[in-house]
Design an enzyme around this catalytic site. Structure first.
Site, PDB file in Angstrom:
ATOM      1  N   HIS A  43       0.808  -1.203  -0.008  1.00 12.40           N
ATOM      2  CA  HIS A  43       0.047   0.000  -0.021  1.00 12.40           C
ATOM      3  C   HIS A  43       0.840   1.219  -0.026  1.00 12.40           C
ATOM      4  O   HIS A  43       0.383   2.321  -0.153  1.00 12.40           O
ATOM      5  CB  HIS A  43      -0.910  -0.089   1.363  1.00 12.40           C
ATOM      6  CG  HIS A  43      -2.040  -1.075   1.137  1.00 12.40           C
ATOM      7  ND1 HIS A  43      -3.392  -0.660   0.867  1.00 12.40           N
ATOM      8  CD2 HIS A  43      -2.005  -2.521   1.177  1.00 12.40           C
ATOM      9  CE1 HIS A  43      -4.123  -1.859   0.850  1.00 12.40           C
ATOM     10  NE2 HIS A  43      -3.227  -2.930   1.117  1.00 12.40           N
ATOM     11  N   ASP A  60       3.570   9.650  -0.556  1.00 11.10           N
ATOM     12  CA  ASP A  60       2.169   8.758  -0.275  1.00 11.10           C
ATOM     13  C   ASP A  60       1.965   7.874  -1.038  1.00 11.10           C
ATOM     14  O   ASP A  60       2.010   8.135  -2.486  1.00 11.10           O
ATOM     15  CB  ASP A  60       1.017   9.827  -0.096  1.00 11.10           C
ATOM     16  CG  ASP A  60       0.145   9.698   1.044  1.00 11.10           C
ATOM     17  OD1 ASP A  60      -0.176   8.458   1.318  1.00 11.10           O
ATOM     18  OD2 ASP A  60      -0.579  10.637   1.424  1.00 11.10           O
TER      19      ASP A  60
HETATM   20  C1  G6P Z   1      -1.134   3.096   6.195  1.00  8.66           C
HETATM   21  C2  G6P Z   1      -0.743   1.633   5.870  1.00  8.66           C
HETATM   22  C3  G6P Z   1      -1.677   0.631   6.647  1.00  8.66           C
HETATM   23  C4  G6P Z   1      -1.812   1.086   8.046  1.00  8.66           C
HETATM   24  C5  G6P Z   1      -2.392   2.403   8.196  1.00  8.66           C
HETATM   25  C6  G6P Z   1      -2.425   2.878   9.602  1.00  8.66           C
HETATM   26  O1  G6P Z   1      -2.070   3.555   5.458  1.00  8.66           O
HETATM   27  O2  G6P Z   1      -0.340   1.546   4.598  1.00  8.66           O
HETATM   28  O3  G6P Z   1      -0.980  -0.626   6.535  1.00  8.66           O
HETATM   29  O4  G6P Z   1      -2.695   0.187   8.699  1.00  8.66           O
HETATM   30  O5  G6P Z   1      -1.245   3.345   7.686  1.00  8.66           O
HETATM   31  O6  G6P Z   1      -1.382   2.673  10.353  1.00  8.66           O
HETATM   32  P1  G6P Z   1      -1.293   1.677  11.679  1.00  8.66           P
HETATM   33  O7  G6P Z   1       0.047   1.911  12.039  1.00  8.66           O
HETATM   34  O8  G6P Z   1      -2.196   2.351  12.696  1.00  8.66           O
HETATM   35  O9  G6P Z   1      -1.687   0.472  11.289  1.00  8.66           O
END
Ligand code: G6P
Length: 491
Positions: A176, A393
């Site tokens: 992602h 991003d």
């Molecule tokens: C980004 C990453 C995700 C992640 C999200 C929130 O979008 O690509 O994999 O889940 O951030 O971050 P966190 O560390 O809270 O899961």
């Protein structure tokens, strides 16, 4: 309100197995305490969850992931028609696998070293251990020949581990976040292992063509695989070189949003009324500018505030006429760089408001919260100009949500060139967030744009999002995962 449900046991046999499995660091739910102290789960907000939940609900699949608390082993359960298989993390895993290797090594490295990544062998050892745990949990619930779709940078070793345990599986991986150029990626002491971990997948998906080509260039340079077009082909004796025996294909599959869902919410009378109320509460300024981000150094929040502050100081924008609403949702709060960023942003907001606020009006309404989707849509509707100024991003779904919510084609998006979304939302005002003067002109251009021109641009971007929504994203990826390899590679 989002649907709330208690724990239900999984349906079917005692050891259920699934034909389609998503594996992600987080389960798509979070827990909260009900009125009587009972345990309830609610669907989480956030890009990844928003993106995959509709697909999971449409198929009888399972989701393997961490439930968000440490030192707690939970049995599989169901929520909103999704089978959930929790993977436990303890305090050490949280510190080394999640906050450490995932978010202080890989995250900054893959976002073009905006802050310096840290390389610690203890973190790496723990990352390997936790990735094995995710792979084992998945192998245990996958039916013969199942399709498994592994998500994101926290789980890059899972494809290879899974293939070793279960050669019968069809394995996809989607990254992602950006994939850096070989020059930056080469800093990683474990670069070969990470590349081989990913190459265990039949298809590795990226947000942009540039990410896929960065990955293939690193494969060519740092592994024993041969790269032919989009394929990374293992050597004759793969195991000896640390390769898995499969051919891996790298492709771009830009993620999107549930465009229709956002548009439907944007027509909900309660949400429309809430949007009006938000404008009123802000004193009905002529222009509302909006920033919505996780409080993350990749998002360029400081650069955005600097540009906005200069516009205020020069008088091109006046408090009362304009107001910036900045939602900064709390994120990774135990990681030092995130704590530093919070202090820096709050200092800047305080300085700017102190300088420019009047008794009646504020320059920046800063909100350090996360909000449910309905409130977010109301905010998008209330806003005239959305500022997405990321330094780097993977995609940025907020930009897409803003466009999709403006079903009357009002508003304008100021968008950083360094987002994946910039490849698709080409009718936005594209800016380089490092260029403060350029960003100021971009904001002014959006502010002063001829309404007809703006509306034509918004309409074209919305059309793109209707044709390329999240269902289209997952269908295209999964169709590609189901495709056989070209014959000339197999002979
Ligand atoms: C980004 C990453 C995700 C992640 C999200 C929130 O979008 O690509 O994999 O889940 O951030 O971050 P966190 O560390 O809270 O899961």
């Amino acid at each position: 309100m989002q649907e709330e449900q208690g724990i239900e046991p999984p349906s079917g046999s005692e050891n259920p197995s699934y034909d389609f499995i998503v594996v992600a660091n987080r389960l798509p739910v979070h827990r909260f305490e009900g009125e009587n102290g009972e345990l309830l789960w609610r669907r989480s907000p956030g890009g990844l969850v928003t993106a995959i939940a509709p697909v999971m609900q449409a198929s009888d699949g399972a989701w393997v992931g961490w439930h968000g608390a440490t030192n707690e082993v939970l049995e599989p359960f169901e929520n909103e028609r999704i089978h959930l298989v929790p993977v436990p993390l303890d305090d050490e895993d949280l510190e080394m696998y999640y906050e450490g290797f995932s978010n202080s090594t890989i995250w900054p490295l893959y976002h073009d070293v905006i802050v310096p990544p840290e390389f610690h062998r203890t973190w790496w050892d723990n990352y390997k251990k936790v990735n094995k745990r995710f792979a084992d949990a998945t192998a245990a619930v996958a039916s013969e020949g199942a399709t498994v779709w592994v998500q994101d940078y926290q789980l890059q070793l899972v494809p290879k581990l899974l293939r070793e345990a279960r050669p019968d599986l069809r394995i996809g991986f989607f990254n992602h976040i950006p994939f850096p150029s070989p020059g930056i990626f080469s800093q990683l002491p474990w670069r070969k292992q990470i590349l081989e971990g990913l190459a265990g997948a039949d298809v590795v998906g990226f947000q942009r063509t540039a990410d896929a080509s960065n990955f293939l260039r690193s494969m060519r340079r740092y592994t024993d695989r041969t790269v032919k077009g989009s394929l990374a082909i293992p050597p004759a004796s793969p195991e000896a070189s640390g390769s898995s025996p499969n051919i891996c294909r790298a492709e771009a599959h830009p993620i999107s949003i549930d465009t229709q869902y956002v548009a439907d919410l944007a027509h909900d009378p309660e949400i429309v009324a809430r949007a009006k109320q938000i404008r009123q509460e802000l004193g009905n300024p002529k222009t509302i500018l909006l920033g919505v981000d996780r409080l993350d150094y990749t998002k360029g929040i400081r650069h955005r505030l600097k540009a906005y502050g200069e516009l205020l100081a020069e008088g091109s924008v006046t408090v009362g006429e304009a107001c910036l609403v900045q939602v900064a949702s709390p994120s990774r709060e135990n990681v030092e760089r995130y704590q530093q960023l919070k202090d820096q942003v709050e200092l800047m907001v305080g300085n700017l408001n102190g300088e420019h606020d009047t008794m009646e009006h504020t320059a920046i309404r800063y909100l350090h919260h996360s909000y449910p989707m309905r409130e977010m849509i109301a905010l998008y509707l209330a806003a005239d100009i959305m500022l997405v100024t990321s330094l780097r991003d993977g995609m940025n779904l907020v930009a897409k949500e803003f466009v999709a919510a403006h079903t009357d084609d009002t508003g304008m998006l100021v968008l950083s060139e360094f987002t994946g979304a910039a490849d698709q939302l080409t009718q936005s005002v594209l800016v380089n967030p490092h260029d403060i003067d350029g960003m100021k002109s971009g904001i002014l251009r959006a502010l002063r744009m001829d309404p007809q021109d703006a509306s034509r641009r918004m309409r074209r971007m919305r059309r793109h999002l209707r044709e390329h929504d999240v269902a289209n994203w997952s269908q295209t990826f999964l169709a590609s995962l189901g495709q056989p390899l070209p014959v000339d590679v197999l002979v």
